[in-house]
Design an enzyme around this catalytic site. Structure first.
Site, PDB file in Angstrom:
ATOM      1  N   HIS A  10      -3.961  -1.984   7.452  1.00 43.26           N
ATOM      2  CA  HIS A  10      -2.560  -2.241   7.774  1.00 43.26           C
ATOM      3  C   HIS A  10      -2.588  -2.840   9.176  1.00 43.26           C
ATOM      4  O   HIS A  10      -2.760  -2.123  10.159  1.00 43.26           O
ATOM      5  CB  HIS A  10      -1.743  -0.948   7.738  1.00 43.26           C
ATOM      6  CG  HIS A  10      -0.313  -1.134   8.135  1.00 43.26           C
ATOM      7  ND1 HIS A  10       0.735  -0.708   7.354  1.00 43.26           N
ATOM      8  CD2 HIS A  10       0.251  -1.708   9.233  1.00 43.26           C
ATOM      9  CE1 HIS A  10       1.888  -1.004   7.960  1.00 43.26           C
ATOM     10  NE2 HIS A  10       1.611  -1.618   9.105  1.00 43.26           N
ATOM     11  N   ASP A  35       2.296  -2.396  -2.468  1.00 43.19           N
ATOM     12  CA  ASP A  35       2.675  -1.441  -1.415  1.00 43.19           C
ATOM     13  C   ASP A  35       3.873  -0.611  -1.884  1.00 43.19           C
ATOM     14  O   ASP A  35       4.806  -0.330  -1.120  1.00 43.19           O
ATOM     15  CB  ASP A  35       2.982  -2.160  -0.092  1.00 43.19           C
ATOM     16  CG  ASP A  35       3.029  -1.196   1.093  1.00 43.19           C
ATOM     17  OD1 ASP A  35       2.604  -0.036   0.950  1.00 43.19           O
ATOM     18  OD2 ASP A  35       3.503  -1.617   2.167  1.00 43.19           O
ATOM     19  N   HIS A  42      10.966   5.889  -1.380  1.00 41.25           N
ATOM     20  CA  HIS A  42      11.732   6.885  -0.631  1.00 41.25           C
ATOM     21  C   HIS A  42      13.063   7.027  -1.373  1.00 41.25           C
ATOM     22  O   HIS A  42      13.503   6.077  -2.026  1.00 41.25           O
ATOM     23  CB  HIS A  42      11.998   6.417   0.806  1.00 41.25           C
ATOM     24  CG  HIS A  42      10.752   6.167   1.610  1.00 41.25           C
ATOM     25  ND1 HIS A  42       9.976   7.159   2.143  1.00 41.25           N
ATOM     26  CD2 HIS A  42      10.150   4.998   1.957  1.00 41.25           C
ATOM     27  CE1 HIS A  42       8.955   6.629   2.806  1.00 41.25           C
ATOM     28  NE2 HIS A  42       9.026   5.313   2.709  1.00 41.25           N
TER      29      HIS A  42
HETATM   30  N1  LIG Z   1       4.938  -0.110   3.970  1.00 40.69           N
HETATM   31  C1  LIG Z   1       5.765   0.803   4.419  1.00 40.69           C
HETATM   32  O1  LIG Z   1       6.744   0.455   5.073  1.00 40.69           O
HETATM   33  N2  LIG Z   1       5.582   2.119   4.181  1.00 40.69           N
HETATM   34  C2  LIG Z   1       4.460   2.739   3.554  1.00 40.69           C
HETATM   35  C3  LIG Z   1       3.285   2.831   4.469  1.00 40.69           C
HETATM   36  C4  LIG Z   1       2.609   1.500   4.723  1.00 40.69           C
HETATM   37  O2  LIG Z   1       2.062   0.892   3.808  1.00 40.69           O
HETATM   38  O3  LIG Z   1       2.584   1.052   5.863  1.00 40.69           O
HETATM   39  C5  LIG Z   1       4.851   4.139   3.108  1.00 40.69           C
HETATM   40  O4  LIG Z   1       3.947   4.924   2.763  1.00 40.69           O
HETATM   41  O5  LIG Z   1       6.049   4.447   3.042  1.00 40.69           O
HETATM   42 ZN   LIG Z   2       0.756  -0.319   5.350  1.00 37.43          ZN
HETATM   43 ZN   LIG Z   3       1.011   0.935   2.165  1.00 38.24          ZN
END
Ligand SMILES: NC(=O)N[C@@H](CC(=O)O)C(=O)O
Ligand SMILES: [Zn+2]
Ligand SMILES: [Zn+2]
Length: 448
Positions: free
Chosen positions: A172, A309, A313
């Site tokens: 990342h 990714d 949430h």
């Molecule tokens: N991409 C994001 O904004 N969030 C990801 C973590 C990550 O991949 O950085 C998460 O786990 O919520």
């Molecule tokens: Zn990430």
């Molecule tokens: Zn991620």
């Protein structure tokens, strides 16, 4: 099992025989044995199951956001037959115990999976590399969800350890030193106050500030540094969720591989008035110009891999003020449908999509049994009607998140998904009725 008259990505129409967990024949004019199950494809597209090398299925630790069951159902319904889970769970996948806890929970998965090992100051590299981890990563060079950002020294050490263990490092890449603090300062005043924040919440939040704050330069710089460290150590490195065309070029020109997410490909800062805090993720959405340039690099083969990714949430969590809403968007179910819709529109070649989501991830991450519809490979298969898109609606998706940033976009969704010869998902295109199969998912890295 015999799938008859299936269109393959190169346009050939073939019968595909599945024996046990594998494809045994891809030919013309195969006739079913007397007791053989026949699935007539009638010219529909038979696609290799997608391999999503970047998901966050949230267990252990955050089952209210997603579980292996709900995440893998969402994957199956989206034509993803292998997922790779990231380490920012609780416990984090940075220790033997963290790995073991996740490995047990992952047995509830309908689709095959890999489990990445992560890096924090208290990680246990010896124990971790003894476990069947998929890769090392995502290694966070800046804080994201889970606050697992590490410093340059630990990163260099992690790269050495991964090389010695024969593992790829996925990063990342953002450099927090290059974030623009001024972009969010006015919002910070609000959230520090005792009274409820006066800044708007939810979909009307000034979410563009997040894109201004986590700058493109921060990503480009971090990619350059990370790839230089890996090259010095002679270690393979893969850049996760590359959000800028400059970042893609920096990675690829230096010999690294990279992945791009559907949200950075199909959404931009121009969507933030509509998305509000639901459009907050790391790295953030970029300008429309950068989005278009990213798409070009996907279409011309510069980008190696598309991965989601998938970072679910809940609606309640995302409705908070911008600085409190967690970063991340769900996406595992909509990746292949959105890409197949761009094929339908003539904007991507079907073989390109096959490479981006199946053949290339299989090749880069050493999964020779997956990624193509060929005799001898795993029968990870997706049947879709390529001319029958439907509108993406959160209510029709299966992630616990309960929302999607792609609401209203058209997608070509699967009618049947198979994992190593077992049907794990069907959807009747006439009635919309769905079925989900058993939890046949297995770790794609065999135990030593
Ligand atoms: N991409 C994001 O904004 N969030 C990801 C973590 C990550 O991949 O950085 C998460 O786990 O919520
Ligand atoms: Zn990430
Ligand atoms: Zn991620």
């Amino acid at each position: 099992m015999l799938i008859t008259d299936a269109a393959l990505v190169d346009g050939r129409v073939r019968d595909v025989r599945v024996e046990g967990e594998r494809i045994s024949a891809v030919e013309r004019g195969l006739t079913p044995d007397s007791d053989e199950r026949v699935i007539p494809a009638d010219g529909r597209l038979l696609f290799p199951g997608a391999i999503d090398v970047h998901v966050h299925f949230r267990e252990p630790g955050f089952p209210h956001k997603e579980t292996w069951e709900t995440g893998s159902r969402s994957a199956a319904a989206g034509g993803v037959t292998t997922v790779v889970d990231q380490p920012n769970t609780d416990p984090a996948t940075t220790t033997g115990a963290g790995f073991d806890a996740k490995a047990t929970l992952a047995e509830a998965s309908l689709v095959d999976y890999g489990i990445n090992g992560g890096v924090t100051p208290d990680w246990e590299p010896d124990v971790l590399f003894d476990r069947p981890i998929f890769a090392l990563g995502e290694v966070f060079l800046a804080d994201s969800t889970g606050e697992m950002g590490i410093d340059a020294e630990l990163f260099a050490e992690a790269v050495d350890r991964a090389r010695d263990a024969g593992a790829t490092v996925t990063v990342h890449a953002e450099n927090a030193d290059l974030f623009d603090e001024a972009a969010i300062e006015s919002l910070e005043d609000d959230s520090d106050a005792d009274s409820p924040p006066s800044s708007p919440t939810g979909r009307s939040a000034p979410a563009d500030a997040w894109s201004a704050y986590r700058t493109a330069e921060a990503e480009i710089d971090a990619i350059e540094r990370a790839v230089a460290v890996a090259n010095d150590a002679d270690a393979p490195v893969h850049v996760a969720h590359t959000s800028t065309p400059e970042g893609v070029d920096a990675a690829v020109d230096a010999g690294a591989t990279c992945e791009v997410t559907p949200h950075h490909l199909f959404l931009s800062r121009e969507d933030l008035p509509r998305l509000g805090t639901f459009g907050r993720m790391n790295p953030p959405l970029r300008s429309e110009d950068r989005r278009a340039a990213l798409f070009e690099r996907v279409a011309d083969g510069t980008v190696d891999v598309i991965a989601t990714d998938h970072a679910p949430h809940t609606v309640e969590e995302k409705e908070q003020p911008l600085l409190e809403a967690p970063s991340g968007v769900p996406g595992v179910e909509t990746m292949l449908p959105l890409l197949l819709e761009t094929v339908r529109q003539g904007r991507l070649e079907p073989e390109r999509v096959r490479d981006l989501v199946a053949a290339t991830p299989a090749k880069l991450f050493d999964l020779p049994q997956k990624g193509k519809v060929e005799p001898g490979r795993d029968a990870d298969l997706v049947l879709v009607d390529p001319d029958r898109p439907r509108e993406t609606q959160a209510g029709g998706l299966h992630s616990k998140a309960g929302w999607t940033p792609f609401e209203g976009l058209w997608g070509v969704f699967p009618e049947l998904t198979m994992v190593r010869g077992t049907v794990v998902y069907t959807r009747d295109p006439e009635t919309g009725a769905e079925t989900f199969g058993p939890a046949v998912g297995e770790n794609v890295r065999p135990e030593e």
